[in-house]
Design a protein around this motif. Structure first.
Motif, PDB file in Angstrom:
ATOM      1  N   TRP A  30      42.686  42.538  32.964  1.00 22.56           N
ATOM      2  CA  TRP A  30      42.048  42.025  31.855  1.00 22.56           C
ATOM      3  C   TRP A  30      42.694  40.720  31.533  1.00 22.56           C
ATOM      4  N   PHE A  31      41.900  39.557  31.849  1.00 19.88           N
ATOM      5  CA  PHE A  31      42.270  38.004  31.907  1.00 19.88           C
ATOM      6  C   PHE A  31      41.863  37.779  30.653  1.00 19.88           C
ATOM      7  N   TRP A  32      43.045  37.029  29.791  1.00 16.74           N
ATOM      8  CA  TRP A  32      42.627  36.487  28.412  1.00 16.74           C
ATOM      9  C   TRP A  32      43.587  35.294  28.191  1.00 16.74           C
ATOM     10  N   ALA A  33      43.193  34.755  27.120  1.00 18.78           N
ATOM     11  CA  ALA A  33      44.014  33.674  26.643  1.00 18.78           C
ATOM     12  C   ALA A  33      44.065  33.724  25.073  1.00 18.78           C
ATOM     13  N   PRO A  34      45.167  33.276  24.781  1.00 19.72           N
ATOM     14  CA  PRO A  34      45.663  33.668  23.262  1.00 19.72           C
ATOM     15  C   PRO A  34      44.790  33.008  22.185  1.00 19.72           C
ATOM     16  N   TRP A  35      43.956  32.060  22.388  1.00 19.73           N
ATOM     17  CA  TRP A  35      43.247  31.397  21.639  1.00 19.73           C
ATOM     18  C   TRP A  35      41.786  31.654  21.753  1.00 19.73           C
ATOM     19  N   CYS A  36      41.376  32.777  22.604  1.00 21.57           N
ATOM     20  CA  CYS A  36      40.234  33.001  22.850  1.00 21.57           C
ATOM     21  C   CYS A  36      39.603  34.104  21.942  1.00 21.57           C
ATOM     22  N   GLY A  60      46.983  43.378  31.368  1.00 25.65           N
ATOM     23  CA  GLY A  60      46.575  42.242  30.902  1.00 25.65           C
ATOM     24  C   GLY A  60      47.155  40.957  31.547  1.00 25.65           C
ATOM     25  N   VAL A  61      46.318  39.818  31.990  1.00 28.60           N
ATOM     26  CA  VAL A  61      46.811  38.850  32.537  1.00 28.60           C
ATOM     27  C   VAL A  61      46.765  37.698  31.557  1.00 28.60           C
ATOM     28  N   ALA A  62      47.758  37.144  31.087  1.00 32.53           N
ATOM     29  CA  ALA A  62      47.561  36.054  30.071  1.00 32.53           C
ATOM     30  C   ALA A  62      47.924  34.708  30.680  1.00 32.53           C
ATOM     31  N   GLY A  63      46.863  33.926  30.383  1.00 31.90           N
ATOM     32  CA  GLY A  63      46.964  32.446  30.974  1.00 31.90           C
ATOM     33  C   GLY A  63      46.437  31.503  29.996  1.00 31.90           C
ATOM     34  N   LEU A  64      46.477  30.198  30.271  1.00 33.20           N
ATOM     35  CA  LEU A  64      46.018  29.064  29.706  1.00 33.20           C
ATOM     36  C   LEU A  64      46.670  28.629  28.354  1.00 33.20           C
ATOM     37  N   GLN A 101      38.481  33.085  30.971  1.00 30.44           N
ATOM     38  CA  GLN A 101      38.303  34.026  30.153  1.00 30.44           C
ATOM     39  C   GLN A 101      37.360  34.385  29.065  1.00 30.44           C
ATOM     40  N   SER A 102      36.929  35.435  28.961  1.00 33.60           N
ATOM     41  CA  SER A 102      37.686  36.842  29.067  1.00 33.60           C
ATOM     42  C   SER A 102      36.801  37.313  30.367  1.00 33.60           C
ATOM     43  N   LYS A 108      39.148  49.370  42.368  1.00 37.93           N
ATOM     44  CA  LYS A 108      38.917  50.848  42.950  1.00 37.93           C
ATOM     45  C   LYS A 108      40.320  50.960  43.835  1.00 37.93           C
ATOM     46  N   PRO A 109      40.512  52.329  43.891  1.00 34.16           N
ATOM     47  CA  PRO A 109      41.941  52.651  44.695  1.00 34.16           C
ATOM     48  C   PRO A 109      41.959  51.976  46.155  1.00 34.16           C
ATOM     49  N   ASP A 110      40.613  51.868  47.029  1.00 34.65           N
ATOM     50  CA  ASP A 110      40.570  51.249  48.098  1.00 34.65           C
ATOM     51  C   ASP A 110      40.612  49.914  48.167  1.00 34.65           C
ATOM     52  N   GLY A 111      40.728  49.280  47.135  1.00 35.73           N
ATOM     53  CA  GLY A 111      40.875  47.663  46.989  1.00 35.73           C
ATOM     54  C   GLY A 111      39.388  47.114  46.814  1.00 35.73           C
ATOM     55  N   THR A 112      38.501  47.820  46.697  1.00 38.02           N
ATOM     56  CA  THR A 112      37.213  47.042  46.346  1.00 38.02           C
ATOM     57  C   THR A 112      37.124  46.683  45.139  1.00 38.02           C
ATOM     58  N   THR A 113      36.534  45.380  44.731  1.00 30.41           N
ATOM     59  CA  THR A 113      36.574  45.056  43.303  1.00 30.41           C
ATOM     60  C   THR A 113      35.217  44.551  42.722  1.00 30.41           C
ATOM     61  N   ALA A 114      35.165  44.604  41.393  1.00 30.58           N
ATOM     62  CA  ALA A 114      33.912  44.272  40.730  1.00 30.58           C
ATOM     63  C   ALA A 114      34.326  43.512  39.415  1.00 30.58           C
ATOM     64  N   LYS A 115      33.605  42.379  38.902  1.00 30.98           N
ATOM     65  CA  LYS A 115      34.029  41.617  37.832  1.00 30.98           C
ATOM     66  C   LYS A 115      33.016  41.725  36.835  1.00 30.98           C
ATOM     67  N   ALA A 116      33.487  41.546  35.750  1.00 33.46           N
ATOM     68  CA  ALA A 116      32.488  41.467  34.528  1.00 33.46           C
ATOM     69  C   ALA A 116      33.011  40.355  33.660  1.00 33.46           C
ATOM     70  N   SER A 117      32.364  39.633  33.120  1.00 33.29           N
ATOM     71  CA  SER A 117      32.691  38.704  31.973  1.00 33.29           C
ATOM     72  C   SER A 117      32.580  39.086  30.796  1.00 33.29           C
TER      73      SER A 117
END
Length: 135
Positions: A30-36, A60-64, A101-102, A108-117
């Protein structure tokens, strides 16, 4: 091991976090920013999903922003139950191809990924986590 997990970061608690520790598991980043405001609205859903799906790793991956602001966000949202990475330089964001963000990255366990905004509501998040677990 998926290349996306070849990273080392520091948590907001000051611990070292190795991406490799997630290899072979379903993971929700979960990519987030404190002011978001979107991130703030998602926090209860992420916290509830992490509690419900114990076999899925939530990170959680905080940035910005500053680490102080990141810690305040975690306290305000009561999401201390998750590890949160302090990614002020955006290294993990870049590694997983996230530019705003966000964003959620479902791995998945095999390393394949999907993104959602975001913002994602509870039902959307549950559906995506179930897909991650059940294929």
């Amino acid at each position: 091991m998926p290349a996306a997990l070849e990273f080392s970061a520091r948590t907001l608690d000051g611990e070292t976090f190795q991406g490799a520790s997630l290899a072979g598991k379903p993971v929700v980043f979960w990519f987030w920013a404190p002011w978001c405001p979107k991130c703030m609205s998602e926090a209860p859903h992420v916290k509830a999903a992490a509690a419900q799906y114990g076999d899925v790793a939530f990170v959680g991956v905080a940035g910005l922003d500053t680490e102080t602001a990141m810690k305040e966000f975690v306290q305000r949202t009561k999401t201390e139950n998750l590890p949160h990475l302090s990614d002020e330089k955006g290294a993990v964001w870049t590694k997983l191809g996230v530019s705003q963000q966000s964003t959620f990255v479902f791995m998945k366990p095999d390393g394949t990924t999907a993104k959602a905004s975001g913002p994602l509501g509870r039902e959307q998040l549950d559906e995506l986590v179930r897909t991650l677990r059940d294929g």
